[in-house]
Design an enzyme around this catalytic site. Sequence first.
Site, mmCIF file in Angstrom:
data_model
loop_
_atom_site.group_PDB
_atom_site.id
_atom_site.type_symbol
_atom_site.label_atom_id
_atom_site.label_comp_id
_atom_site.label_asym_id
_atom_site.label_seq_id
_atom_site.Cartn_x
_atom_site.Cartn_y
_atom_site.Cartn_z
ATOM 1 N N HIS A 156 -59.896 9.266 31.771
ATOM 2 C CA HIS A 156 -61.035 9.002 31.017
ATOM 3 C C HIS A 156 -61.153 9.486 30.067
ATOM 4 O O HIS A 156 -62.281 9.575 29.382
ATOM 5 C CB HIS A 156 -61.963 8.364 31.699
ATOM 6 N N SER A 277 -57.332 17.111 2.643
ATOM 7 C CA SER A 277 -58.113 16.675 2.193
ATOM 8 C C SER A 277 -58.266 16.089 0.650
ATOM 9 O O SER A 277 -59.119 18.065 0.018
ATOM 10 C CB SER A 277 -59.098 16.298 2.809
ATOM 11 N N LYS A 283 -60.152 21.010 4.719
ATOM 12 C CA LYS A 283 -59.445 20.119 6.318
ATOM 13 C C LYS A 283 -58.160 20.916 6.085
ATOM 14 O O LYS A 283 -57.351 20.666 5.538
ATOM 15 C CB LYS A 283 -59.555 18.724 5.748
ATOM 16 N N GLU A 290 -50.271 12.430 13.323
ATOM 17 C CA GLU A 290 -51.024 10.707 13.263
ATOM 18 C C GLU A 290 -49.509 9.662 12.693
ATOM 19 O O GLU A 290 -49.212 8.521 12.952
ATOM 20 C CB GLU A 290 -51.586 10.467 12.178
#
Length: 458
Positions: A156, A277, A283, A290
């Site tokens: 979970h 970024s 970043k 992804e």
Amino acid sequence: MSKLWGGRFTKKSSKLADDFSFSISYDKCLAKYDVAGSIAHAQMLGKCKIIPKKDSDKIVSGLKKIEKQILANKFKFDLKAEDVHTNIQNALKKQIGPAADKLHTARSRNDQIALDIRLYCLEQIAFIFYGINNLQSSILKFSLKNKDVIVPAYTHLQSAQVVLLAHHMLAYVEMLQRDKGRLLDAGDRLNVLPLGSCALSGTSLKIDRAFVAKKLGLKGITQNSIDAVSDRDFVIEIISSLSIIAMHLSRISEDLILWVTNEFNFIDIDAAFCTGSSIMPHKKNPDILELIRGTTGKIYGNLSEILNLMKGLSLTYNRDMQLDKPPLFESVETVKQMLEVLAALFKGITVKKKSIEKKIKNEALFSVDIMEYLIKKGVSYREAHDTIGKMVKGCLDKDKKISELTTSQLKKYSQKFSSDVKKLLNPKASVLNKKSFGSTNPTMVYKQLLKWKKKLNA
Ligand code: ARG
């Protein structure tokens, strides 16, 4: 000469209709399989004396020249000719003259295309198998390099228990192994020759289908001519196997995406596989992972497309079936790329041991270990579960660690506790204490690592 079916027609087809229906833009990648099928077919026609031997020889040598051009990427596809079959037929005619007109004897494009796709699938299965192997090896190398690292595992997405990082990694290796099995199973079923089914009912000419199958290295021949030209279940099986592979790659990516966050901080990935970024200078984003996760949706979309394509078709062949190719080709090419990228990315992952060590100090991770301590002392599972639950809650309320409890405080929860229980409150003890086969016990995990090393090198 540009169409294979002009005789019945007195009118030229509309350019709009041609533009809408031509498949050459995408089926040209079947050219080498189409030629291989035609060579075997022509040899059979000659051997069975359906066409004169000299014509068969002429056709075969012409096709071999075309084959060479295709393999060298030098074949010039004519985008004004309907499909790959027409392209090769026309090129052959140009090369050897009228003998070329005999090649399509005892054949239809319906059984021809069914063969082409099968040959394509067989070759691509081998490539993807290799791609999976390569990824497994990459994951294995990473596991061997970090074989003593212990990490928290989650259910979970909540901290659950500790495991060896290598144990977590070998879970992926197992999944990928089943993926290979599914591909091979599908390959085994589709490894039959549909040629000789012709349009749908077979032929009155005395052909030798087994001969053609043998020439092409196929394991057998289809048993029903209608089935052979009507079904694309094998394409569905391949895309569905690819969907499962993509799902696994997506889950691996998701784990890595989490692990690379500041919040988890388990790993770092090579900057070559990250992006920055445009506004936030600090970043370093895991975009490649992804995109693997995102691209998985495209493969599922292709599976849905082919299932929908086939579900309403009456037997036998329908032109709708031409549209099986774009989703198949895209799925194959995309999954190959995903496998390659992920295998390369694994080579550049570094493990942040210090940061992980801090996380596995959380003593809640050992609650099952101390519960089993009580069970070994004769306490029932239910009572032990309840006792540890209360203890964990008590510690949380008082902001205390279990290891900080005195023996008499421990005994308030259960008389069976003595101070030796504290030896269980560390990650090494937790993994070492696991005894069941397939568990995260280090001896067992190291054995598995060696087993996979042997298996993947073979
Ligand atoms: N391009 C077609 C396909 O991919 C080839 C078969 C054409 N057959 C036909 N009867 N029009 O399915």
